[in-house]
Motif scaffolding. Structure first.
Motif, PDB file in Angstrom:
ATOM      1  N   LEU A  48       0.826  -1.216   0.000  1.00 46.41           N
ATOM      2  CA  LEU A  48       0.000   0.000   0.000  1.00 46.41           C
ATOM      3  C   LEU A  48       0.857   1.261   0.000  1.00 46.41           C
ATOM      4  O   LEU A  48       0.536   2.248  -0.667  1.00 46.41           O
ATOM      5  CB  LEU A  48      -0.947   0.008   1.206  1.00 46.41           C
ATOM      6  CG  LEU A  48      -2.053  -1.041   1.215  1.00 46.41           C
ATOM      7  CD1 LEU A  48      -2.917  -0.890   2.466  1.00 46.41           C
ATOM      8  CD2 LEU A  48      -2.894  -0.973  -0.040  1.00 46.41           C
ATOM      9  N   ASN A  49       1.943   1.237   0.750  1.00 48.41           N
ATOM     10  CA  ASN A  49       2.853   2.387   0.779  1.00 48.41           C
ATOM     11  C   ASN A  49       3.414   2.671  -0.611  1.00 48.41           C
ATOM     12  O   ASN A  49       3.515   3.836  -1.028  1.00 48.41           O
ATOM     13  CB  ASN A  49       4.003   2.160   1.757  1.00 48.41           C
ATOM     14  CG  ASN A  49       3.548   2.097   3.197  1.00 48.41           C
ATOM     15  OD1 ASN A  49       2.407   2.396   3.531  1.00 48.41           O
ATOM     16  ND2 ASN A  49       4.451   1.677   4.071  1.00 48.41           N
ATOM     17  N   ASP A  50       3.787   1.616  -1.331  1.00 48.61           N
ATOM     18  CA  ASP A  50       4.316   1.797  -2.689  1.00 48.61           C
ATOM     19  C   ASP A  50       3.250   2.382  -3.608  1.00 48.61           C
ATOM     20  O   ASP A  50       3.541   3.271  -4.419  1.00 48.61           O
ATOM     21  CB  ASP A  50       4.832   0.474  -3.256  1.00 48.61           C
ATOM     22  CG  ASP A  50       6.169   0.060  -2.661  1.00 48.61           C
ATOM     23  OD1 ASP A  50       6.757   0.834  -1.872  1.00 48.61           O
ATOM     24  OD2 ASP A  50       6.636  -1.050  -2.993  1.00 48.61           O
ATOM     25  N   LEU A  51       2.036   1.875  -3.481  1.00 48.09           N
ATOM     26  CA  LEU A  51       0.946   2.419  -4.297  1.00 48.09           C
ATOM     27  C   LEU A  51       0.699   3.891  -3.978  1.00 48.09           C
ATOM     28  O   LEU A  51       0.526   4.709  -4.887  1.00 48.09           O
ATOM     29  CB  LEU A  51      -0.331   1.604  -4.084  1.00 48.09           C
ATOM     30  CG  LEU A  51      -0.357   0.251  -4.770  1.00 48.09           C
ATOM     31  CD1 LEU A  51      -1.455  -0.627  -4.196  1.00 48.09           C
ATOM     32  CD2 LEU A  51      -0.526   0.428  -6.277  1.00 48.09           C
ATOM     33  N   ALA A  52       0.695   4.226  -2.696  1.00 48.79           N
ATOM     34  CA  ALA A  52       0.491   5.623  -2.301  1.00 48.79           C
ATOM     35  C   ALA A  52       1.604   6.502  -2.854  1.00 48.79           C
ATOM     36  O   ALA A  52       1.346   7.626  -3.304  1.00 48.79           O
ATOM     37  CB  ALA A  52       0.411   5.734  -0.774  1.00 48.79           C
ATOM     38  N   ALA A  53       2.836   5.992  -2.853  1.00 51.12           N
ATOM     39  CA  ALA A  53       3.964   6.750  -3.396  1.00 51.12           C
ATOM     40  C   ALA A  53       3.812   6.977  -4.897  1.00 51.12           C
ATOM     41  O   ALA A  53       4.376   7.928  -5.445  1.00 51.12           O
ATOM     42  CB  ALA A  53       5.280   6.022  -3.099  1.00 51.12           C
ATOM     43  N   MET A  54       3.016   6.125  -5.544  1.00 53.16           N
ATOM     44  CA  MET A  54       2.751   6.280  -6.982  1.00 53.16           C
ATOM     45  C   MET A  54       1.521   7.143  -7.228  1.00 53.16           C
ATOM     46  O   MET A  54       1.066   7.281  -8.370  1.00 53.16           O
ATOM     47  CB  MET A  54       2.575   4.905  -7.638  1.00 53.16           C
ATOM     48  CG  MET A  54       3.835   4.051  -7.587  1.00 53.16           C
ATOM     49  SD  MET A  54       3.568   2.399  -8.257  1.00 53.16           S
ATOM     50  CE  MET A  54       3.650   2.748 -10.024  1.00 53.16           C
ATOM     51  N   GLY A  55       0.959   7.716  -6.169  1.00 55.43           N
ATOM     52  CA  GLY A  55      -0.175   8.619  -6.308  1.00 55.43           C
ATOM     53  C   GLY A  55      -1.535   7.939  -6.286  1.00 55.43           C
ATOM     54  O   GLY A  55      -2.546   8.560  -6.613  1.00 55.43           O
ATOM     55  N   ILE A  56      -1.588   6.679  -5.868  1.00 60.66           N
ATOM     56  CA  ILE A  56      -2.855   5.940  -5.830  1.00 60.66           C
ATOM     57  C   ILE A  56      -3.510   6.114  -4.462  1.00 60.66           C
ATOM     58  O   ILE A  56      -2.851   5.993  -3.428  1.00 60.66           O
ATOM     59  CB  ILE A  56      -2.611   4.434  -6.093  1.00 60.66           C
ATOM     60  CG1 ILE A  56      -1.922   4.222  -7.436  1.00 60.66           C
ATOM     61  CG2 ILE A  56      -3.901   3.626  -5.984  1.00 60.66           C
ATOM     62  CD1 ILE A  56      -2.692   4.727  -8.628  1.00 60.66           C
ATOM     63  N   ASP A  57      -4.804   6.389  -4.447  1.00 54.10           N
ATOM     64  CA  ASP A  57      -5.567   6.433  -3.199  1.00 54.10           C
ATOM     65  C   ASP A  57      -5.794   4.985  -2.772  1.00 54.10           C
ATOM     66  O   ASP A  57      -6.491   4.226  -3.449  1.00 54.10           O
ATOM     67  CB  ASP A  57      -6.897   7.146  -3.416  1.00 54.10           C
ATOM     68  CG  ASP A  57      -7.753   7.191  -2.156  1.00 54.10           C
ATOM     69  OD1 ASP A  57      -7.304   6.748  -1.079  1.00 54.10           O
ATOM     70  OD2 ASP A  57      -8.903   7.673  -2.264  1.00 54.10           O
ATOM     71  N   THR A  58      -5.233   4.596  -1.650  1.00 51.61           N
ATOM     72  CA  THR A  58      -5.273   3.204  -1.207  1.00 51.61           C
ATOM     73  C   THR A  58      -6.370   2.927  -0.179  1.00 51.61           C
ATOM     74  O   THR A  58      -6.496   1.787   0.284  1.00 51.61           O
ATOM     75  CB  THR A  58      -3.915   2.801  -0.604  1.00 51.61           C
ATOM     76  OG1 THR A  58      -3.656   3.616   0.546  1.00 51.61           O
ATOM     77  CG2 THR A  58      -2.795   2.941  -1.620  1.00 51.61           C
ATOM     78  N   ALA A  59      -7.160   3.918   0.165  1.00 54.92           N
ATOM     79  CA  ALA A  59      -8.125   3.774   1.256  1.00 54.92           C
ATOM     80  C   ALA A  59      -9.083   2.603   1.050  1.00 54.92           C
ATOM     81  O   ALA A  59      -9.432   1.906   2.012  1.00 54.92           O
ATOM     82  CB  ALA A  59      -8.909   5.073   1.437  1.00 54.92           C
ATOM     83  N   ALA A  60      -9.526   2.357  -0.162  1.00 51.64           N
ATOM     84  CA  ALA A  60     -10.532   1.315  -0.409  1.00 51.64           C
ATOM     85  C   ALA A  60      -9.922  -0.063  -0.673  1.00 51.64           C
ATOM     86  O   ALA A  60     -10.631  -1.065  -0.636  1.00 51.64           O
ATOM     87  CB  ALA A  60     -11.412   1.714  -1.585  1.00 51.64           C
ATOM     88  N   ILE A  61      -8.635  -0.135  -0.930  1.00 45.04           N
ATOM     89  CA  ILE A  61      -8.020  -1.408  -1.316  1.00 45.04           C
ATOM     90  C   ILE A  61      -8.221  -2.504  -0.271  1.00 45.04           C
ATOM     91  O   ILE A  61      -8.546  -3.642  -0.639  1.00 45.04           O
ATOM     92  CB  ILE A  61      -6.535  -1.222  -1.688  1.00 45.04           C
ATOM     93  CG1 ILE A  61      -6.429  -0.387  -2.964  1.00 45.04           C
ATOM     94  CG2 ILE A  61      -5.834  -2.576  -1.859  1.00 45.04           C
ATOM     95  CD1 ILE A  61      -5.027  -0.008  -3.366  1.00 45.04           C
TER      96      ILE A  61
END
Length: 129
Positions: A88-101
């Motif tokens: 999730l941290n990597d996704l967030a660093a790529m600008g992805i909203d991870t809240a729903a994952i």
């Protein structure tokens, strides 16, 4: 033929098949784009989230000498805790909203991979998992 030689032959066959797979061919062609990596990270999250519990579950079915591995399995399971958050941290660093994952379901292939672990543990050999 001794067991080691047979094992190595089987491994080489499996490795050759793996190297011919579409995914590995795309990696070798540098044909993986950020959106592909993001999709992979989502599935890594789903798998990594279940992995500690799967490893701990395996110990329930240990018998005889297998029980000598309980402590190692729990230590490994414990060390895996939090790896889902790394995805999730990597996704967030790529600008992805991870809240729903965390509320999403994995894709069928990831579900199958997880299900196989449960199947292997319960029906065949927990150490084989």
């Amino acid at each position: 033929m001794n067991k080691w030689h047979r094992l190595m032959q089987e491994f080489q066959t499996a490795l050759a098949t793996f190297q011919k797979s579409d995914t590995i061919q795309r990696l070798q062609r540098d044909d993986i784009r950020p959106e592909h990596y993001q999709a992979i990270l989502r599935q890594i999250f789903h798998h990594a989230r279940e992995n500690p519990q799967i490893q701990a579950l395996a110990t329930v079915y240990f018998r005889g000498k297998q029980r000598d591995m309980v402590k190692r399995f729990y230590a490994h399971a414990s060390s895996e805790i939090g790896h889902d958050q790394l995805a999730l941290n990597d996704l967030a660093a790529m600008g992805i909203d991870t809240a729903a994952i965390p509320e999403e379901y994995p894709i069928p292939a990831t579900t199958g991979l997880l299900a196989y672990a449960f199947y292997q543990i319960r029906n065949h050999n927990p150490v084989g998992y």
